[in-house]
Design a protein around this motif. Sequence first.
Motif, PDB file in Angstrom:
ATOM      1  N   ALA A 141       0.826  -1.216   0.000  1.00 40.71           N
ATOM      2  CA  ALA A 141       0.000   0.000   0.000  1.00 40.71           C
ATOM      3  C   ALA A 141       0.859   1.263   0.000  1.00 40.71           C
ATOM      4  CB  ALA A 141      -0.933  -0.006   1.204  1.00 40.71           C
ATOM      5  N   LYS A 142       2.179   1.091   0.007  1.00 37.76           N
ATOM      6  CA  LYS A 142       3.127   2.209   0.070  1.00 37.76           C
ATOM      7  C   LYS A 142       2.904   3.075   1.298  1.00 37.76           C
ATOM      8  CE  LYS A 142       4.197   2.690  -4.839  1.00 37.76           C
ATOM      9  NZ  LYS A 142       3.496   1.561  -5.453  1.00 37.76           N
ATOM     10  N   GLY A 143       2.598   2.421   2.407  1.00 35.95           N
ATOM     11  CA  GLY A 143       2.422   3.140   3.662  1.00 35.95           C
ATOM     12  C   GLY A 143       3.713   3.145   4.456  1.00 35.95           C
ATOM     13  N   VAL A 144       3.755   3.985   5.504  1.00 33.95           N
ATOM     14  CA  VAL A 144       4.927   4.002   6.378  1.00 33.95           C
ATOM     15  C   VAL A 144       4.583   3.514   7.787  1.00 33.95           C
ATOM     16  CG1 VAL A 144       6.081   5.813   5.069  1.00 33.95           C
ATOM     17  CG2 VAL A 144       4.629   6.443   6.994  1.00 33.95           C
ATOM     18  N   GLY A 145       3.302   3.183   7.983  1.00 34.46           N
ATOM     19  CA  GLY A 145       2.883   2.667   9.266  1.00 34.46           C
ATOM     20  C   GLY A 145       1.563   1.938   9.125  1.00 34.46           C
ATOM     21  N   LEU A 146       1.350   0.958   9.991  1.00 33.61           N
ATOM     22  CA  LEU A 146       0.088   0.206   9.953  1.00 33.61           C
ATOM     23  C   LEU A 146      -0.167  -0.372  11.340  1.00 33.61           C
ATOM     24  CD1 LEU A 146      -2.129  -0.891   7.898  1.00 33.61           C
ATOM     25  CD2 LEU A 146      -0.754  -2.978   7.782  1.00 33.61           C
ATOM     26  N   ALA A 147      -1.400  -0.254  11.799  1.00 29.10           N
ATOM     27  CA  ALA A 147      -1.762  -0.793  13.114  1.00 29.10           C
ATOM     28  C   ALA A 147      -2.672  -2.007  12.913  1.00 29.10           C
ATOM     29  CB  ALA A 147      -2.471   0.278  13.936  1.00 29.10           C
ATOM     30  N   ALA A 148      -2.565  -2.974  13.834  1.00 31.32           N
ATOM     31  CA  ALA A 148      -3.326  -4.216  13.691  1.00 31.32           C
ATOM     32  C   ALA A 148      -4.834  -3.998  13.490  1.00 31.32           C
ATOM     33  CB  ALA A 148      -3.053  -5.141  14.887  1.00 31.32           C
ATOM     34  N   PRO A 149      -5.459  -3.039  14.198  1.00 33.71           N
ATOM     35  CA  PRO A 149      -6.901  -2.829  13.966  1.00 33.71           C
ATOM     36  C   PRO A 149      -7.236  -2.494  12.503  1.00 33.71           C
ATOM     37  CG  PRO A 149      -6.172  -1.599  15.889  1.00 33.71           C
ATOM     38  CD  PRO A 149      -4.935  -2.173  15.270  1.00 33.71           C
TER      39      PRO A 149
END
Length: 176
Positions: free
Chosen positions: A41-49
């Motif tokens: 997704a070309k993100g720099v962060g992701l949280a489990a929820p």
Amino acid sequence: MKYRVLHYGEEPLRENSEPITEITDDIRRLVADMFETMNEAKGVGLAAPQVGVNIRLAIIDIGDDPLVLINPRILKSSGKETCEEGCLSLPGLTEKVERAKKVVCEATDLDGSLYELEAEGLLARAVQHELDHLDGVLFIDRISKARKLQIKHELEMIKNGESLYEDDENEEEAPF
Ligand code: NI
């Protein structure tokens, strides 16, 4: 395995996530899958929820060092900074959000070791953004009521699964 990232309007994003009591193979697999999902997704962060799992786990990679944050908490925060911010769960939307400029965060890594992270700039913003996710908070909760009303239509579109993107403008973003 790549997950589908939940978007605004889906219930798990609004729930308070549970602490992790043991680092199991399931957790390790989830972390690997979250990295795959975030990179795709070309993100720099992701949280489990954001992938529908309500546990206190987030990952961050602003480009130099992939971080796993298990049961993270902020020990100290200082200063203020307002920056344009986005979120993989609100695709296409960015808003100016005020956050602490620097934070000191404590978390456990995948080996079960407690560590302290001193962060500023983009990393500090990512930490605060991801920790918010673990409490069911989204960045649009941190903008003014007036501004939220102005973007009501965009929020409705995201809720309905419609895209706000025009062309390839998402390529430039680095959402959390
Ligand atoms: Ni986010």
